[in-house]
Design a protein around this motif. Structure first.
Motif, PDB file in Angstrom:
ATOM      1  N   VAL A  89       0.838  -1.203   0.000  1.00 53.24           N
ATOM      2  CA  VAL A  89       0.000   0.000   0.000  1.00 53.24           C
ATOM      3  C   VAL A  89       0.874   1.254   0.000  1.00 53.24           C
ATOM      4  O   VAL A  89       0.595   2.217  -0.722  1.00 53.24           O
ATOM      5  N   ALA A  90       1.952   1.242   0.776  1.00 58.00           N
ATOM      6  CA  ALA A  90       2.874   2.390   0.801  1.00 58.00           C
ATOM      7  C   ALA A  90       3.465   2.628  -0.587  1.00 58.00           C
ATOM      8  O   ALA A  90       3.575   3.777  -1.037  1.00 58.00           O
ATOM      9  N   ASN A  91       3.825   1.551  -1.264  1.00 59.23           N
ATOM     10  CA  ASN A  91       4.370   1.680  -2.631  1.00 59.23           C
ATOM     11  C   ASN A  91       3.314   2.207  -3.597  1.00 59.23           C
ATOM     12  O   ASN A  91       3.612   3.055  -4.451  1.00 59.23           O
ATOM     13  N   LEU A  92       2.099   1.730  -3.472  1.00 56.48           N
ATOM     14  CA  LEU A  92       1.019   2.219  -4.334  1.00 56.48           C
ATOM     15  C   LEU A  92       0.787   3.712  -4.111  1.00 56.48           C
ATOM     16  O   LEU A  92       0.555   4.463  -5.067  1.00 56.48           O
ATOM     17  N   LYS A  93       0.868   4.149  -2.861  1.00 55.25           N
ATOM     18  CA  LYS A  93       0.700   5.571  -2.565  1.00 55.25           C
ATOM     19  C   LYS A  93       1.822   6.396  -3.191  1.00 55.25           C
ATOM     20  O   LYS A  93       1.577   7.477  -3.731  1.00 55.25           O
ATOM     21  N   ARG A  94       3.054   5.856  -3.141  1.00 48.71           N
ATOM     22  CA  ARG A  94       4.180   6.566  -3.768  1.00 48.71           C
ATOM     23  C   ARG A  94       3.968   6.705  -5.275  1.00 48.71           C
ATOM     24  O   ARG A  94       4.177   7.764  -5.856  1.00 48.71           O
ATOM     25  N   ALA A 100       0.319  11.243 -10.393  1.00 48.91           N
ATOM     26  CA  ALA A 100      -0.946  11.947 -10.141  1.00 48.91           C
ATOM     27  C   ALA A 100      -1.454  12.714 -11.356  1.00 48.91           C
ATOM     28  O   ALA A 100      -2.650  12.678 -11.668  1.00 48.91           O
ATOM     29  N   SER A 101      -0.570  13.389 -12.067  1.00 48.44           N
ATOM     30  CA  SER A 101      -1.016  14.214 -13.200  1.00 48.44           C
ATOM     31  C   SER A 101      -1.474  13.365 -14.390  1.00 48.44           C
ATOM     32  O   SER A 101      -2.208  13.851 -15.247  1.00 48.44           O
ATOM     33  N   ALA A 102      -1.073  12.113 -14.439  1.00 50.74           N
ATOM     34  CA  ALA A 102      -1.431  11.242 -15.559  1.00 50.74           C
ATOM     35  C   ALA A 102      -2.625  10.342 -15.259  1.00 50.74           C
ATOM     36  O   ALA A 102      -3.126   9.648 -16.143  1.00 50.74           O
ATOM     37  N   LEU A 103      -3.091  10.369 -14.013  1.00 49.81           N
ATOM     38  CA  LEU A 103      -4.191   9.479 -13.618  1.00 49.81           C
ATOM     39  C   LEU A 103      -5.511  10.240 -13.575  1.00 49.81           C
ATOM     40  O   LEU A 103      -5.543  11.404 -13.187  1.00 49.81           O
ATOM     41  N   PRO A 104      -6.607   9.559 -13.944  1.00 46.62           N
ATOM     42  CA  PRO A 104      -7.909  10.234 -13.967  1.00 46.62           C
ATOM     43  C   PRO A 104      -8.532  10.423 -12.576  1.00 46.62           C
ATOM     44  O   PRO A 104      -9.467  11.198 -12.421  1.00 46.62           O
ATOM     45  N   VAL A 105      -8.002   9.722 -11.578  1.00 46.90           N
ATOM     46  CA  VAL A 105      -8.534   9.760 -10.227  1.00 46.90           C
ATOM     47  C   VAL A 105      -7.373   9.996  -9.263  1.00 46.90           C
ATOM     48  O   VAL A 105      -6.247   9.600  -9.541  1.00 46.90           O
ATOM     49  N   ASP A 106      -7.643  10.615  -8.128  1.00 49.58           N
ATOM     50  CA  ASP A 106      -6.607  10.800  -7.120  1.00 49.58           C
ATOM     51  C   ASP A 106      -6.454   9.478  -6.352  1.00 49.58           C
ATOM     52  O   ASP A 106      -7.086   9.246  -5.329  1.00 49.58           O
ATOM     53  N   TYR A 107      -5.605   8.611  -6.876  1.00 48.73           N
ATOM     54  CA  TYR A 107      -5.416   7.286  -6.285  1.00 48.73           C
ATOM     55  C   TYR A 107      -4.690   7.348  -4.938  1.00 48.73           C
ATOM     56  O   TYR A 107      -4.777   6.413  -4.165  1.00 48.73           O
ATOM     57  N   TYR A 108      -4.001   8.440  -4.653  1.00 50.83           N
ATOM     58  CA  TYR A 108      -3.358   8.561  -3.347  1.00 50.83           C
ATOM     59  C   TYR A 108      -4.407   8.476  -2.234  1.00 50.83           C
ATOM     60  O   TYR A 108      -4.220   7.777  -1.248  1.00 50.83           O
ATOM     61  N   VAL A 109      -5.506   9.170  -2.417  1.00 48.60           N
ATOM     62  CA  VAL A 109      -6.588   9.141  -1.433  1.00 48.60           C
ATOM     63  C   VAL A 109      -7.175   7.735  -1.339  1.00 48.60           C
ATOM     64  O   VAL A 109      -7.420   7.218  -0.248  1.00 48.60           O
ATOM     65  N   VAL A 110      -7.377   7.112  -2.488  1.00 48.52           N
ATOM     66  CA  VAL A 110      -7.928   5.755  -2.527  1.00 48.52           C
ATOM     67  C   VAL A 110      -7.024   4.794  -1.765  1.00 48.52           C
ATOM     68  O   VAL A 110      -7.480   4.007  -0.923  1.00 48.52           O
ATOM     69  N   SER A 112      -4.712   5.520   0.443  1.00 44.90           N
ATOM     70  CA  SER A 112      -4.649   5.888   1.863  1.00 44.90           C
ATOM     71  C   SER A 112      -5.816   5.264   2.624  1.00 44.90           C
ATOM     72  O   SER A 112      -5.635   4.710   3.717  1.00 44.90           O
ATOM     73  N   GLU A 113      -6.994   5.345   2.045  1.00 44.31           N
ATOM     74  CA  GLU A 113      -8.171   4.732   2.676  1.00 44.31           C
ATOM     75  C   GLU A 113      -8.043   3.217   2.717  1.00 44.31           C
ATOM     76  O   GLU A 113      -8.428   2.574   3.696  1.00 44.31           O
ATOM     77  N   LEU A 114      -7.477   2.641   1.664  1.00 43.73           N
ATOM     78  CA  LEU A 114      -7.245   1.198   1.630  1.00 43.73           C
ATOM     79  C   LEU A 114      -6.302   0.797   2.765  1.00 43.73           C
ATOM     80  O   LEU A 114      -6.537  -0.192   3.466  1.00 43.73           O
ATOM     81  N   GLY A 115      -5.245   1.568   2.974  1.00 44.16           N
ATOM     82  CA  GLY A 115      -4.291   1.290   4.046  1.00 44.16           C
ATOM     83  C   GLY A 115      -4.949   1.323   5.415  1.00 44.16           C
ATOM     84  O   GLY A 115      -4.704   0.456   6.258  1.00 44.16           O
TER      85      GLY A 115
END
Length: 126
Positions: A89-94, A100-110, A112-115
Motif C-alpha cells: 500500500v505504501a508503494n502504491l501511494k508513492r 498523479a497528473s497522468a491518472l484520472p482519479v486521485d489514487y493517493y486518497v484511494v 490511503s483509505e485502503l491502508g
C-alpha cells in the motif's frame, strides 16, 4: 467496482487464486504464540490440521473449545502478510503521487483509505 481495467484485475486474480495452505505445524505455532499458550490442548480439545479455507492473507481451521465443547473457526494470518500488504500500500501511494497528473482519479486518497481499512482488517483480535 474495480479501480483498474479488467485485463489487470484478471492477471492479478491468478496470484490470489493460486495460493497454497500454510502447513499445520506452522499454523499451530502461530496460534500458540498469539494466544500466549504452550499447548493447543490448553484451549482446544480438537484442532483440525486441514484448513477449511486458505487465502492470500489468512486461512481458517476448525477446532473445538476444550471447556465448552463448542465448535469454532480459528483464523490464522499468514506469516509476514501484514508487513507485506502495508508495504504494498505504501508503494502504491508513492506511485500514485508520482503519476498523479497522468491518472484520472486521485489514487493517493484511494490507497490511503485502503491502508486504513487494511490496518483494521489485519487485526484479528478486534
Amino acid at each position: 467496482v474495480d479501480l483498474f481495467a479488467r485485463p489487470y484485475t484478471d492477471k492479478l486474480s491468478v496470484l490470489q487464486d493460486g495460493i497454497g495452505a500454510i502447513d499445520a505445524e506452522t499454523v499451530k505455532n502461530i496460534v500458540k504464540q498469539e494466544l500466549g499458550i504452550n499447548s493447543l490442548n490448553e484451549i482446544f480439545s480438537e484442532f483440525d490440521d486441514e484448513p477449511l479455507g486458505a487465502a492470500s492473507i489468512a486461512q481458517v481451521h476448525g477446532a473445538r473449545l476444550k471447556h465448552t465443547g463448542q465448535r469454532v473457526a480459528v483464523k490464522v494470518q499468514r506469516p509476514g502478510a501484514r508487513a507485506l500488504l502495508l508495504a504494498d500500500v505504501a508503494n502504491l501511494k508513492r506511485f500514485a503521487k508520482l503519476l498523479a497528473s497522468a491518472l484520472p482519479v486521485d489514487y493517493y486518497v484511494v490507497f490511503s483509505e485502503l491502508g486504513e481499512a487494511l490496518e483494521g482488517e489485519l487485526d484479528f483480535f478486534k
